[in-house]
Design an enzyme around this catalytic site. Structure first.
Site, PDB file in Angstrom:
ATOM      1  N   GLU A   1       7.956   3.190   9.505  1.00  0.00           N
ATOM      2  CA  GLU A   1       8.558   2.510   8.370  1.00  0.00           C
ATOM      3  C   GLU A   1       9.599   3.452   7.767  1.00  0.00           C
ATOM      4  OE1 GLU A   1       7.269   0.769   3.996  1.00  0.00           O
ATOM      5  OE2 GLU A   1       5.813   0.720   5.642  1.00  0.00           O
TER       6      GLU A   1
ATOM      7  N   LYS B   1       9.123  -4.230   5.141  1.00  0.00           N
ATOM      8  CA  LYS B   1       9.007  -3.103   6.073  1.00  0.00           C
ATOM      9  C   LYS B   1       7.578  -2.887   6.556  1.00  0.00           C
ATOM     10  CE  LYS B   1      10.804  -0.107   3.187  1.00  0.00           C
ATOM     11  NZ  LYS B   1      11.292  -0.984   2.117  1.00  0.00           N
ATOM     12  N   THR B   2       6.634  -2.879   5.620  1.00  0.00           N
ATOM     13  CA  THR B   2       5.255  -2.552   5.989  1.00  0.00           C
ATOM     14  C   THR B   2       4.673  -3.612   6.913  1.00  0.00           C
ATOM     15  OG1 THR B   2       4.896  -1.331   3.929  1.00  0.00           O
ATOM     16  CG2 THR B   2       2.941  -2.128   5.078  1.00  0.00           C
TER      17      THR B   2
END
Length: 467
Positions: free
Chosen positions: A169, A125-126
């Site tokens: 996110e 995600k990051t």
């Protein structure tokens, strides 16, 4: 008591403002010139950055903090899942009649005020959020950004833009993912990573399915069998051309200092992509960013030009220094799948003889701090088989993150399990013992990977000093 988040000028107070997700929201609100205060018992560079944009930060949690702005109405109090009901400041907020919101409520409200791009998934995600944010920034779309990790190219974990897009996110760990209804939703993969909240993978799948249903358009990775089986994304991407994904690659070259691939869109050749970030997982993350950029109308060449200069996020294969021909790298990997892809990226630097590090690695030393007893116990057999690309494995004791330990799981439990599949495993219960082992046993050519979501990386400066 109000029922929705108020962005019209009522003060915000964040309990635990130094957290990576909380601080990003506080920064966006402060930069929008809203009154923001926050408290945290551990002040750091993030809280300093918040003070720099106008937030008032308290180094202790006290009921008096809630009265700082002296407004007619009590402040909106924001908490994360990490704040328990026994927290003194939280209890004071309830007693004062403050409207209390979860962090995810604020993010959901921000998502509703933009054409939002929410990046969800168990892993990646990051980095994917960072790639998309950087891509849009470099192409003049000036997005607002809320990320659960720091990206140097963006100046941190948050950015207030003037454009219509918000990149966020979207975390599934506590189930709050279902609150988000973005314009675009990306799902990178689906696995069980938080057994403290979910009792089964089916519950995780249901959360992602609800999120996908709330998105105007979903982009999914078909390399994940769970996504292929349970979701029907509008657009898709894959490293395997045989999946029939919207975006895919051929002629892939993985090197120790990046990747190169020919990118295809619906069977049509787009062009060549070069990346600095290492490993197949990062090529997959870049495909997600390409899918977003193309959907927003960008040409491939400026997309590729931007992605080629992206250096990654902090704590994602982050080089921290070298001494005596030994390189130390910090990585947030704390799930078996993450450990495997991170070690595979490190192994590329040995086998291809190409590395972005100031040394040419010859041996990979993996230092792993298990994170949470619930995850360690639930995924023990997967952890046991995740270290094949390491030459030496060091295991510390489990970072509890506030959990109890009903099964009496320990770092020794993890080390014993890995030892069934690996010849060089050492258990060092404490961080000082890890430091001692490293300073006594490392040699030139070693690439030391510090893996985990706890506090293991705090010893890196000490190890560098002692080397």
């Amino acid at each position: 008591m109000v029922s929705s988040v108020d962005f019209s000028g009522r003060p915000f107070h964040f309990i635990g403002v130094g957290g990576i997700g909380m601080s990003a929201l506080a920064q966006i609100l402060a930069e929008r010139h809203l009154p923001v205060s926050g408290s945290d018992i551990r002040l750091n560079h993030i809280t300093q950055r918040l003070e720099g944009v106008g937030a008032h930060i308290f180094g202790q949690q006290d009921s008096q903090n809630l009265k700082f702005f002296q407004s007619a109405d009590p402040p909106q109090v924001i908490c994360s899942t990490a704040i328990s009901e026994s927290n003194a400041e939280y209890k004071a907020a309830l007693a004062m009649g403050c409207p209390v919101f979860h962090r995810s409520d604020v993010l959901a409200a921000l998502i509703q005020t933009h054409q939002s791009i929410a990046v969800a998934g168990t892993h990646g995600k990051t980095t994917t959020s960072g790639l998309i944010s950087y891509l849009l920034t470099q192409n003049g779309l000036d997005p607002t950004v809320v990320i659960g990790g720091e990206v140097s190219a963006l100046g941190g974990n948050a950015r207030l833009g003037k454009g219509p897009y918000l990149v966020a996110e979207a975390d599934e760990s506590d189930g709050s993912l279902t609150k988000f209804a973005p314009y675009l939703g990306i799902v990178t993969n689906i696995e069980l990573d938080h057994p403290d909240h979910y009792s089964s993978l089916d519950e995780v799948i249901d959360t992602f399915a609800q999120f996908s249903h709330h998105c105007e358009l979903t982009i999914g990775c078909l390399d994940c069998p769970t996504i292929r089986t349970h979701l029907t994304p509008n657009l898709s991407y894959s490293l395997d051309p045989n999946t029939g994904a919207t975006y895919t690659v051929t002629e892939v070259q993985y090197q120790g200092d990046g990747s190169q691939a020919l990118v295809w869109e619906k069977g049509e050749k787009l062009g060549v992509l070069n990346l600095r970030v290492v490993g197949s997982h990062n090529l997959s993350n870049a495909l997600a960013a390409i899918a977003v950029g193309r959907h927003l109308g960008l040409d491939f060449d400026p997309i590729a030009a931007a992605l080629a200069t992206f250096d990654g996020a902090k704590r994602r294969f982050e080089f921290r220094g070298s001494r005596q021909g030994i390189a130390l790298v910090d990585d947030y990997a704390h799930h078996p799948s993450e450990i495997q892809v991170t070690l595979a990226a490190a192994r590329l630097q040995v086998t291809t003889q190409r590395s972005p590090l100031p040394i040419q690695p010859k041996r990979i030393v993996a230092v792993f701090q298990p994170h949470r007893y619930s995850r360690t116990q639930a995924l023990l057999s997967e952890f046991a088989q995740s270290f094949g690309d390491a030459d030496v494995v060091l295991i510390s004791d489990v970072y509890a993150a506030g959990e109890s330990n009903p099964d009496h799981t320990s770092g020794q439990t993890v080390a014993d399990a890995i030892q069934q599949h690996h010849a060089q495993v050492h258990y060092c219960a404490s961080l000082p013992l890890i430091t001692q082992w490293l300073t006594q046993n490392l040699c030139p050519g070693d690439l030391v990977l510090f893996l985990g979501a706890g506090n293991l990386n705090q010893i890196i400066p000490t190890v560098l000093e002692q080397l």
